[in-house]
Design an enzyme around this catalytic site. Sequence first.
Site, PDB file in Angstrom:
ATOM      1  CB  CYS A 253      15.858  61.890-129.978  1.00 31.22           C
ATOM      2  SG  CYS A 253      15.985  61.806-131.765  1.00 31.22           S
ATOM      3  CG  HIS A 352      12.256  58.298-130.267  1.00 33.25           C
ATOM      4  ND1 HIS A 352      11.875  59.565-129.882  1.00 33.25           N
ATOM      5  CD2 HIS A 352      13.093  58.455-131.318  1.00 33.25           C
ATOM      6  CE1 HIS A 352      12.435  60.451-130.683  1.00 33.25           C
ATOM      7  NE2 HIS A 352      13.186  59.799-131.560  1.00 33.25           N
ATOM      8  CD  GLU A 354       9.718  58.757-127.212  1.00 27.31           C
ATOM      9  OE1 GLU A 354      10.703  58.360-126.551  1.00 27.31           O
ATOM     10  OE2 GLU A 354       9.844  59.314-128.308  1.00 27.31           O
TER      11      GLU A 354
END
Lengths: 383, 1040
Positions: A253, A352, A354
């Site tokens: 990001c 993202h 994650e």
Amino acid sequence: MKGTRGSYVLLDDGTRFDGDSVGAEAHAVGEVVFTTGMAGYQESMTDPSFAGQLITFSYPHIGNYGVSEPAMESDRVWARAAIMRAATNAEDAPTAERGWLDWLTDCGIPAITGVDTRELVRHIRHAGAMRGGVFPAAVSEAEARALIEAEPSMVGADFARVVTPRAASVHGAGRSPRIAAIDTGIKLSIVRNLVARGAEVTLHPCTVTAAELLAADPDALFLANGPGDPAALDYIVATVREVVGRKPVWGICLGHQLLSRAVGLKTFKLPYGHRGANHPVKDLQTQKIEITSQNHGFAVLGPGGEQTIDTDEAVCWETDFGAARLSHVNLYDRTVEGLELLDVPGGTVQYHPEAGPGPHDSLYLFDRFLDRIRQASPEGSPA
Amino acid sequence: MPRRDDIQRILILGSGPIVIGQAAEFDYSGVQACKVLREEGYEVILVNSNPATIMTDPEFADATYVEPLLPGPVAQVIERERPDALLPTLGGQTALNLAKALHEDGTLDKHGVELIGANYDAIARAEDRDLFRGCMETAGLRMPKSAIATTVAEAIDALPDLGLPAIIRPAFTLGGRGGGIARTIEEYRSIVGRGIEASPIGQILIDQSVLGWGEFELEVMRDRNDNVVIVCSIENIDPMGVHTGDSVTVAPQQTLTDALYQQLRDQAIAVIRAVGVETGGSNVQFAVDPETEEILVIEMNPRVSRSSALASKATGFPIAKIAARLAVGYALDEIDNDITGVTPASFEPAIDYVVVKWPRFAFEKFPGADPVLSTHMKSVGEAMAMGRTFQQAFGKAMRSRELDKAPEYGDVPDETLLATLASPAPDRFDAISELFRRGVALKAVRELSLIDPWFLREIQALALDPEAPFSGERCFKAVDTCAAEFPARTPYYYSGWERRAAHEVRRGDRESIVILGAGPNRIGQGIEFDYCCVHAAMTVRESGRDAVMINCNPETVSTDYDTSDRLYFEPLTLEDVLGVLAVERPQGVIVQFGGQTPLKLAAGLVEAGVPLLGTSVDAIDLAEDRGRFGRLLDELGYRAPPFGTARNFEDALARSEEVGFPLLVRPSYVLGGRAMEIVYSAEGLADYLQREVGWDPAPGVIGREIFLDRFLENAIEVDVDALCDGEDVWIGGIMQHVEEAGVHSGDSACVLPPHSLGGDMLDQIREATRGIALGLGVVGLMNVQYAVHAGTLHVIEANPRASRTVPFVSKAVGVPLAKMACRIMLGERIPELDLPHDPMACDHVSVKEAVMPFDRFDGADAVLGPEMRSTGEVMGIARDFPTAFAKAQAAAGAPLPMGGTAFITVTDSDKAGAFAVAQILHAQGFRIVATAGTAEAIVRMGVPVTTLNKIGDGSPHVVDWIERGDVDIVVNTPTGSGARTDGWEIRRAAVARGIPCLTTLSAGVSAAWAIAEARSRGEAPVLSLQELHREIAAGEAPVA
Ligand SMILES: Nc1ncnc2c1ncn2[C@@H]1O[C@H](COP(=O)(O)OP(=O)(O)O)[C@@H](O)[C@H]1O
Ligand SMILES: Nc1ncnc2c1ncn2[C@@H]1O[C@H](COP(=O)(O)OP(=O)(O)O)[C@@H](O)[C@H]1O
Ligand SMILES: [Mg+2]
Ligand SMILES: [Mg+2]
């Protein structure tokens, strides 16, 4: 439904939406953005990348399962307000530790419900993300305007200093590989994913110098997500520039934008950003499509300075550190979602992997990243 | 990977007649598939026995076979048409099983037909309980523990592992008969015993119970590059234990944290990969323990399903369409999302509204059946509603149900009402709302219903203040798959209520015509009406106007955003419809095609100043008001059965004397013959009045009007569908019923052209139909029902609207009646329509047969009567009546036997005729067995017959014979009362064994002919609609 105290959203351009106040009895101003994710409200509110922003939830029902510790993405709420259509407290939800609205109130976060959030999202889509605020009905529109005027724009805003920790901290101490991260507002899910894969992660304040970073001789440098305008972070860019080529660098990001700028690429502000959990991204290496979690307002320009990449070819940039190759592209608006440095170890993604909140399709990137590091520094990998 | 060029011709299998568990959703998915595959340049061959479907319209495929969905006929189609591939995932369980059979019997290999969409192994892995379980285990996924037992001892051994409560499901029984949920060891023993007893193979399946856990469904899509997306999550408000088809469900899921939802998502993806569905959609069902967050896989369907239709309508992501493209080689990112036009189909819809699906039940039609909802689906239709919030959607869904009357609880004590929640019934949410209104605590309701507190709180708020969610201004929002992140192209709207109305409707300046749909499917108003609405939409578009659809049935083609220029997903109430009309300001509104639902609104609409197209409201009333209609018939000089009306008890008895027994009695304005009964005496009438109408002999009470008609015994019933433009009348089809009048027209088989009406009678019928159409002032479609009694023609009723038989007739005669009617409503005249002069002058015979749901309702009598109970219909087409009849029987699921034992037992009035049946079957080498009385009548005429015991005479009696499988066909005409007579037991046993059971003599005779014909001819050849319609066109010059 608690309290029907009047409240309203006012945007920079004078557009107003009325609703009921269900959070802290205060006002909040900042950049008004929207997320289309249908769950994961607590993760969003605690994601440091939302610092300085007021989150409009396009999904009407927010709060349905209350709040609980595991959903924290940092140790506090960073978003400045929650703008919702139909908020509930749900303190009695099966796995809730607390009610959503009680929690927001205690955190001092204004929250408004009963807003025609779809109309608000459509307005932002047309007019672009802009400054605005949530105000108790008692606050006059004139006062509200003044407060909004007083709020600096996101463009050129350095929020990294706001969210970054005062001192460094180590997670998963004693493991390998050893990763130094510049904490521009890192999400706990990222730390968890790295540590779960055996890494030791040291989080440094964003003002850390290259010398300090390299002193500990980490196996790699990680550049975190975070709020604000990458263009305002020249000091971090400079730090990264010194590390590139000496250590593998990986970013997510904001980190993706910082590395890009460190190697000489340019970023631009998206009209209304990507925030949600359903954007398709194509991994140009495997040709596989992943459904991704997204939260960013800026993106990296293509090799020819173009905002969109209109081919599925892995186009290349010429950077100050040799070639960089497009690794991921957004299939919604064809913007750059990831790149790889070919002549020095390094790569980044804009979205993202994650999750937290969002799909798990991209978790493989953590493995890919750690494998690369282990290859790059054999002594770093467990015997 | 783009389009496959190694295949050109693709065979698609439909799902056959509408039955519980397989409804219009497969017409919707089939139509989408046909459309895209032909857009892609493939030739499509379609087989489906259901004439009421849009997919069987000749223009949707290159060759359309309305033939039984059985290996024989389909193998013939394959030989004739030589398809390269078979796409079996769009026709529900029926198509999957058939594809499996065609693979197993080698037909596919023999003709080099490739299964696309789902290969054989994937189908097997998903359908076979054990294979699936193994497959899940290797994938590291968990399922409820389960065991199979054939003795109580085995079951007891399994208990420690499974624990109590346990779900016991006897193998192969009706509607779960004999099964149940055991909570104590005693219950366990007894249910296990009962279950083994009930199962024809003496086997039961025992599942570890997860009753009360949350039930979730995910709609998954996968392409051949192994990209997988979740289109939609669906949460059942009813916890585990109520079949998803009977549950009130919500999309998207509301109560799971993102973390837990992502686990479900990961598992759903793991399931589709493990089962190996290479391309297309699947439905995966999960049980989730809300406290421990434990997840169990319940099942997966490797095909489009009811839920995928719901998911498509809920999100705007057309699963079937995309599944079809994936099946021919495309990858998800090579397919556009037509809603946005700018993004690919490789994404997961984000929605910013709430969708609620509500099932529609029909227990009132099956006295004796147990209305408790369980693991077997019993609903006959569903409505879907969208709102900005759950309460808006839930409230709209309740409105969309169109209940004849909302449940009332008067002075039922709270405790009693609470107790009912433990065994959920169709009215459970009405009961919950009532309890909340009475101030009962949420906790108490939760403990018994096990419904998640979030839903209960919302339902409570709605119950306490039903107006709140609908305060503010009504505004129309778009369904756009992306929560407004991108502009939507395809105009698909729902109404929500906000502080300030911000409409998103983009209405060009073209004139628009609004078509009101039929709402949720129910017995008496099914897919036929949706078929007509879709034809209306097509016609309106062809006329250069915008077609605007309003409907709330997620299963249907009419609610496909492709069908109309604008789709409003709204309840069909006056208020909601007027809401749409306020923004649409249409040139006209069409109420003639959606069955009774829109007709009921007609008067209100006219009052509100809305221009209706076609037949006037007054004409509708003229047809529906018995008095006015009777007078019209008198003026025109047509006979009708003598009739009277009454508003109280003694009044009714008095009328009955004038009219004369036997009587057909019913409340006024009934649909599908609700509460309609034949009574033979004053006693019978008195009983009916008390039972059904609730009148007591005490004089005075004035109630709703009831009708008393003279019941015409042994009359031939005739159905006619005609077009009228106010000056000319065109008769599309005359259908002669197989069963005599007294069996509801919707439940009886019928034949076109009529097989035994003389030319003179046909002329009388044509003449009367003309007279009535003009007399009523019909503009559009009209259906008239006649009874030919003792050689004279009687008018039973006229419906100035599209009827159930319109699609059947349209396919039989090759003229799309609904389209023609719509053109008339739009101002064209009959002479301008190029209609064939005599549409029935063709050399094929079409038979319509009804399909009954008795096998779902253990305890209900499987006998036909004036009250309609069929859920669907099939069509059989052949060169002669018997063959067409045989095809229809086979398609309806009870193929006629070619030999074996025929069991005949009939009422005295039928004894003489019974011989005819016996004689034909005997000549065909059948062994004839009968009960004493019938046997006598048969031997007297010289046909050898074995006499069987009545049940009373002790074993082995008739029912033992049937249950032992020693009977291949049953002809049993009932002796009046539906009580648990021998007849009832016989029919139940026959239905249970799935052997043909003909309950009228005429049907028995037809079956006997059909068997004889089939034995002499061998397997009947298959015929495509296209070739038949070409024949008609060739043989027929249009009227000048
Ligand atoms: N182990 C179980 N415990 C409780 N309810 C169950 C269990 N298994 C299935 N059910 C209920 O039975 C319904 C039907 O079961 P399912 O396996 O989905 O059969 P079908 O093929 O008819 O959909 C489910 O929707 C669920 O509500
Ligand atoms: N007078 C009658 N004599 C014999 N059968 C009748 C008579 N009236 C109605 N029926 C039977 O009852 C069925 C239902 O009656 P109908 O008036 O058509 O009700 P619906 O409006 O439900 O179609 C008819 O299809 C016919 O078989
Ligand atoms: Mg199921
Ligand atoms: Mg009728």
